[in-house]
Design a protein around this motif. Structure first.
Motif, short mmCIF file in Angstrom:
data_model
loop_
_atom_site.label_atom_id
_atom_site.label_comp_id
_atom_site.label_asym_id
_atom_site.label_seq_id
_atom_site.Cartn_x
_atom_site.Cartn_y
_atom_site.Cartn_z
N LEU A 279 43.37 50.31 59.07
CA LEU A 279 43.04 51.73 59.04
C LEU A 279 43.03 52.28 60.46
CD1 LEU A 279 42.24 53.59 56.74
CD2 LEU A 279 39.87 53.19 57.35
N GLY A 280 43.78 53.37 60.68
CA GLY A 280 43.69 54.06 61.96
C GLY A 280 44.59 53.54 63.05
N ILE A 281 45.42 52.55 62.76
CA ILE A 281 46.33 52.05 63.79
C ILE A 281 47.41 53.10 64.05
CG2 ILE A 281 47.85 50.84 62.19
CD1 ILE A 281 47.97 48.61 64.29
N ALA A 282 47.78 53.24 65.34
CA ALA A 282 48.70 54.31 65.71
C ALA A 282 50.11 54.01 65.21
CB ALA A 282 48.72 54.47 67.21
N GLN A 283 50.72 54.98 64.55
CA GLN A 283 52.10 54.79 64.09
C GLN A 283 53.08 55.64 64.88
OE1 GLN A 283 53.12 53.79 60.30
NE2 GLN A 283 51.09 53.99 59.38
N ASP A 284 52.58 56.70 65.50
CA ASP A 284 53.45 57.55 66.33
C ASP A 284 53.01 57.43 67.77
OD1 ASP A 284 54.75 58.51 64.05
OD2 ASP A 284 53.13 59.95 63.71
N LEU A 285 54.00 57.67 68.64
CA LEU A 285 53.69 57.55 70.07
C LEU A 285 53.18 58.88 70.60
CD1 LEU A 285 56.35 55.46 71.94
CD2 LEU A 285 53.90 55.17 71.88
N ASN A 286 51.90 59.18 70.39
CA ASN A 286 51.33 60.30 71.14
C ASN A 286 49.91 59.95 71.52
OD1 ASN A 286 49.66 60.96 68.89
ND2 ASN A 286 51.41 61.99 67.96
N TRP A 287 49.39 60.70 72.49
CA TRP A 287 48.12 60.30 73.10
C TRP A 287 46.97 60.32 72.11
CZ3 TRP A 287 48.27 57.44 77.00
CH2 TRP A 287 49.30 57.58 77.95
N ILE B 233 47.05 57.29 69.74
CA ILE B 233 46.79 56.02 70.42
C ILE B 233 45.33 55.91 70.85
CG2 ILE B 233 47.27 54.77 72.55
CD1 ILE B 233 50.16 55.24 72.07
N SER B 234 44.77 57.03 71.35
CA SER B 234 43.36 56.92 71.78
C SER B 234 42.45 56.76 70.57
CB SER B 234 42.97 58.15 72.60
OG SER B 234 43.42 59.31 71.97
N PHE B 235 42.80 57.43 69.47
CA PHE B 235 42.03 57.25 68.23
C PHE B 235 42.11 55.81 67.76
CE2 PHE B 235 41.93 57.45 63.52
CZ PHE B 235 40.63 57.87 63.40
N SER B 236 43.32 55.26 67.85
CA SER B 236 43.53 53.87 67.41
C SER B 236 42.71 52.90 68.25
CB SER B 236 45.01 53.54 67.50
OG SER B 236 45.22 52.18 67.39
N ILE B 237 42.68 53.16 69.58
CA ILE B 237 41.92 52.27 70.45
C ILE B 237 40.43 52.35 70.14
CG2 ILE B 237 41.23 51.89 72.85
CD1 ILE B 237 44.03 52.60 73.66
N LEU B 238 39.96 53.58 69.89
CA LEU B 238 38.55 53.77 69.55
C LEU B 238 38.18 53.01 68.28
CD1 LEU B 238 36.23 55.56 70.69
CD2 LEU B 238 36.71 57.10 68.78
N ILE B 239 39.03 53.17 67.24
CA ILE B 239 38.79 52.48 65.97
C ILE B 239 38.80 50.98 66.18
CG2 ILE B 239 39.83 51.99 63.72
CD1 ILE B 239 38.68 54.57 63.50
N LEU B 240 39.76 50.52 67.00
CA LEU B 240 39.87 49.08 67.25
C LEU B 240 38.60 48.54 67.89
CD1 LEU B 240 42.07 46.78 67.10
CD2 LEU B 240 42.16 47.05 69.55
N ILE B 241 38.05 49.31 68.85
CA ILE B 241 36.82 48.85 69.50
C ILE B 241 35.69 48.75 68.47
CG2 ILE B 241 35.05 49.53 71.15
CD1 ILE B 241 37.31 50.71 72.84
N LEU B 242 35.59 49.75 67.60
CA LEU B 242 34.55 49.71 66.57
C LEU B 242 34.72 48.48 65.67
CD1 LEU B 242 34.22 53.43 65.47
CD2 LEU B 242 32.63 52.06 66.79
N LYS B 243 36.00 48.23 65.27
CA LYS B 243 36.26 47.10 64.39
C LYS B 243 35.86 45.79 65.06
CE LYS B 243 40.34 48.85 61.96
NZ LYS B 243 41.81 48.86 62.09
#
Lengths: 211, 313
Positions: B245-253, B256-266
């Motif tokens: 859930l929330g992994i970045a599929q398109d290359l925009n900021w 990607i920043s949302f994806s990194i945030l979600i990853l940290i929470l996970k």
């Protein structure tokens, strides 16, 4: 129902390899809880009060009363540190997987004809796994749990096939189970008094004609 | 552009890994009411080990010297092929999950080889135990990946993740069972508590530590770093395969920043789960460990059956 059916089945699998009676009872509580959620989801889908009544009955009997009585007897007869002599739990698990394949082969021709045959298959599997539990364990308390999990399977089958039974039948079954478990309790006490254990194999000692 | 992202991801993997282990240790200490070392402690340890001189036993062959480099570089190579916060990776087209598993076992092969190379009793014992565990763990991993590829019709990591995001795959019962099975394998493969204890040097219980007992200096640093990377890799693989859930599929900021945030929470959730389970569980006897892995094998098999019975219509 599609989501929860495998978890009811999974608890049946876990029941097979539990070797402590306390954890067996708590696994049985989990199974009944999943089934109760299935009943509740059916109640939300259908109009009328019948499913709510059967939901409340189910919770009162399967989740509160029967586990309480089982815990009571286990505590009273000092069985809480008994470990069942199931030697190779993995063999039992593999045989249960083979049982699953057998059931699948049995039901597979019907897949195109009947809708939700897969849930019927799961109900059938829960019943068969309960019977396997009866075969593999030799402890009287686990007999009762196997019996009750067979009953859970039948209950699930009725939910799947007929969308629930009439309320009067359900109340009848509920009281039957209530009385059955009470009788089981009395039997536990008698068996425990005569052979000083609940291991069913030791009942052979009571026979006199062994030369 | 993808190669730049891949490079960043790989560097992140390598740099974050000691921090990840540090946070695990810190949380575990806090849970057990002990004074915790700083979360940067693994960096200090690595720094110290890199500066220390290397002692090599006279009985060893050259395998002992180059095994740490091989193990570390294999782990770095796997980092290049696993998506961290962006779904595609540079080498995603040619490397699939089965190759990744093969690379892990190649690293383990060299680790056990170097353990036996010193000729001490501990090294051989640790190597044989590691092989025992991996004999049971690898079929489980394979069956998990087979089941995943049955569901998603691909063995490619990128394709699996895209399919999982598109179809909300984590809501399917077979995927939940597979996730549970994967957790058990992760505990066994990364040497966490029910199978191996990473914090002890008691000779009867250690598996991973027994193999690397003779290493010192920069070799030890490389092997420890590789083990930390492996833990992070398994955590990321778990989340990206089963809860992408929330992994970045398109290359925009923003993505990607949302994806990194979600990853940290996970990852935080993973750390808390692992620490609670390690504080609550006791280490299994060595001969009970196969039971745990057999259970996870059965779960994987069961997931395949459930997929056939329920989801394929």
């Amino acid at each position: 129902m599609e989501l929860l059916a495998p978890f009811i089945l999974l608890t049946s699998f876990i029941l097979l390899i539990q070797n402590k009676i306390y954890s067996m009872i708590s696994t049985f509580i989990w199974q009944s809880t999943f089934l109760a959620i299935v009943i509740f989801s059916q109640a939300l889908k259908t109009p009328g009060m019948e499913f709510y009544i059967s939901f409340i009955l189910f919770i009162l009997i399967k989740i509160i009363f029967i586990p309480y009585i089982l815990y009571f007897f286990v505590k009273k007869l000092n069985l809480h540190c008994k470990i069942s002599n199931l030697k190779y739990p993995i063999v039992v698990l593999f045989s249960s997987v083979i049982l699953t394949l057998f059931c699948y082969e049995f039901v597979a021709p019907l897949f195109n004809i009947m809708p939700n045959i897969n849930n019927i298959l799961i109900a059938m599997l829960i019943i068969l796994l309960g019977i396997l539990l009866l075969i593999t364990n030799n402890n009287a308390v686990s007999y009762v749990i196997g019996f009750l999990s067979i009953e859970n399977g039948i209950f699930f089958a009725t939910l799947v096939i007929t969308k629930g039974m009439p309320v009067i039948v359900e109340i009848g079954i509920a009281f039957d189970i209530l009385i059955a478990v009470t009788l089981f309790g009395v039997l536990f006490m008698q068996i425990h008094r005569s052979i000083d254990s609940l291991d069913v194999n030791e009942m052979n000692l009571l026979r006199e004609d062994i030369e | 552009m993808i190669w730049a992202i891949t490079l960043v991801q790989t560097l992140l993997f390598i740099i974050i890994a000691p921090l990840f282990t540090g946070i695990v240790k810190w949380t575990k200490c806090k849970l057990q009411n002990r004074n915790a070392p700083s979360i940067l402690q693994p960096y200090f340890n690595l720094n110290k080990l890199f500066r220390k001189e290397v002692l090599i036993a006279t009985t060893t062959s050259s395998i002992f010297k180059f095994a740490p480099y091989i193990i570390f570089s294999i782990n770095v190579f796997i980092c290049m092929t696993v998506p961290l916060f962006f779904v595609s990776v540079f080498m995603g087209r040619v490397i699939d999950v089965i190759v990744i598993m093969g690379l892990f076992s190649l690293a383990r092969f060299f680790l056990t080889l170097s353990g036996m190379d010193t000729g001490t009793a501990f090294g051989g014992m640790g190597a044989s135990r590691e092989m025992l565990i991996s004999t049971f763990a690898e079929p489980v991993l394979l069956i998990i990946f087979f089941a995943l590829s049955m569901v998603t019709m691909s063995t490619n990591l990128t394709m699996i993740i895209k399919y999982a995001v598109f179809h909300n795959l984590w809501l399917q019962p077979s995927i939940m069972l597979l996730a549970f099975s994967f957790i058990l394998v992760t505990l066994a493969e990364t040497g966490r508590v029910p199978v191996d204890n990473p914090a002890t040097h008691l000779e009867l219980t250690m598996i991973h530590e027994a193999m690397i007992l003779e290493y010192s200096g920069r070799y030890l640093a490389l092997i420890e770093w590789a083990a930390q990377i492996k833990l992070l890799l398994y955590a990321v693989l778990f989340f990206n395969l089963f809860f992408p859930l929330g992994i970045a599929q398109d290359l925009n900021w923003i993505d990607i920043s949302f994806s990194i945030l979600i990853l940290i929470l996970k990852l935080m959730a993973f750390i808390i789960a692992i620490c609670v389970s390690e504080s609550g569980l006791a280490k299994l006897r060595l001969f009970r460990a196969p039971y745990l892995l057999n259970l996870s094998f059965i779960l994987g098999l069961f997931a395949v059956l459930m997929h056939i019975i329920i989801e394929v219509r």
